[in-house]
Write an enzyme that holds these catalytic residues in place. Sequence first.
Site, PDB file in Angstrom:
ATOM      1  N   ARG A   1     -28.893  57.886  16.091  1.00  0.00           N
ATOM      2  CA  ARG A   1     -29.921  57.175  16.838  1.00  0.00           C
ATOM      3  C   ARG A   1     -29.652  57.379  18.323  1.00  0.00           C
ATOM      4  NH1 ARG A   1     -32.574  57.329  12.940  1.00  0.00           N
ATOM      5  NH2 ARG A   1     -33.514  55.625  11.773  1.00  0.00           N
TER       6      ARG A   1
ATOM      7  N   HIS B   1     -36.877  64.692  16.353  1.00  0.00           N
ATOM      8  CA  HIS B   1     -36.393  63.872  15.227  1.00  0.00           C
ATOM      9  C   HIS B   1     -36.676  64.562  13.886  1.00  0.00           C
ATOM     10  CE1 HIS B   1     -35.284  59.481  14.144  1.00  0.00           C
ATOM     11  NE2 HIS B   1     -34.984  60.288  13.129  1.00  0.00           N
TER      12      HIS B   1
HETATM   13  C1  GLV Z   1     -34.366  58.907   9.879  1.00  0.00           C
HETATM   14  O1  GLV Z   1     -34.232  58.819  11.051  1.00  0.00           O
HETATM   15  C2  GLV Z   1     -33.697  58.053   8.936  1.00  0.00           C
HETATM   16  O2  GLV Z   1     -33.252  56.966   9.334  1.00  0.00           O
HETATM   17  O3  GLV Z   1     -33.587  58.434   7.761  1.00  0.00           O
END
Ligand code: GLV
Length: 293
Positions: free
Chosen positions: A216, A264
């Site tokens: 994150r 992401h």
């Molecule tokens: C993606 O970011 C997840 O948390 O699987």
Amino acid sequence: MDQGAYLAALQKYCPYADIRVWQDVVETNWQAEYALVWKPENELFQHQQSLVAVFNLGAGIDALEKLKDLPQDVPLYKLREAGMGQWMLEYVLYGLIHFGRHFDRYHRHQTAGRWEPKNTRSLREKRIGILGLGPLGQYVANSLHDMGYNIAGWSRSLKNDLPFPQSTGLESLNGFLAQSHFLVNLLPATDETFHILNADRLMRLPRDAVVISCGRGSIFDEHALLLQLQTHHLRGALLDVFEHEPLPIEHPFWKQDNIIVTPHIAAPTQADDAIKQVLADILDIELGGDQLY
Ligand code: GLV
């Protein structure tokens, strides 16, 4: 998140289940026993009275935990490895090889027509520090270790039976950072990890260290990270996650030439594997197990 893929997987493995998709349900009095969710609206939980468990269709539960009506007395399950480990490993390997084998330099040299092979030490001599030893962190760390790389891990609590050195607790973090030529972020977003990599801690990384971030983004003070890259204390960064997503168009990371930004995509949830894990967990609940994650 491809809802069609989830429905197909659910119907394949669970043909007799009564499945409703929340967006399509107009009446407000429907009740679910098992809710499979990814970044749902708070409204979803406002009228639920029969919930037995909530399944987060991803590894990180930060979006879910922010909801004010998330029931506190209903167990919350998250995806563990669920087929994402190999994707995460590939992402990390890309960053290791891109910077570790100097492909960033060769790419720059190409535009100038420069033929300049660079002598370099083996990547195996460099220490790869993995921050976060949850299921994905362990998958990546164990795989890289098996491939012969020099791994160390840092996490909130000590894990059993890992074949590489690990440290835990804030007091050991600076020492861990000081030895990490490559730093891989696989930490979740929690109050404890928020901006854990601030300016002071980032300065502990060795000169020319590389950051690969795919847990994150909120663990970094992004301004401090940028400064370390602008001043070339850090060699480069491969960043998949950010404090605010999508990364705002005016964010300086986009234009910083030793940063690679990806949207992401490091480890997308794998519908088939995710549903198999969820079904195994539901079976476990139905059979009276009380395994919580
Ligand atoms: C993606 O970011 C997840 O948390 O699987």
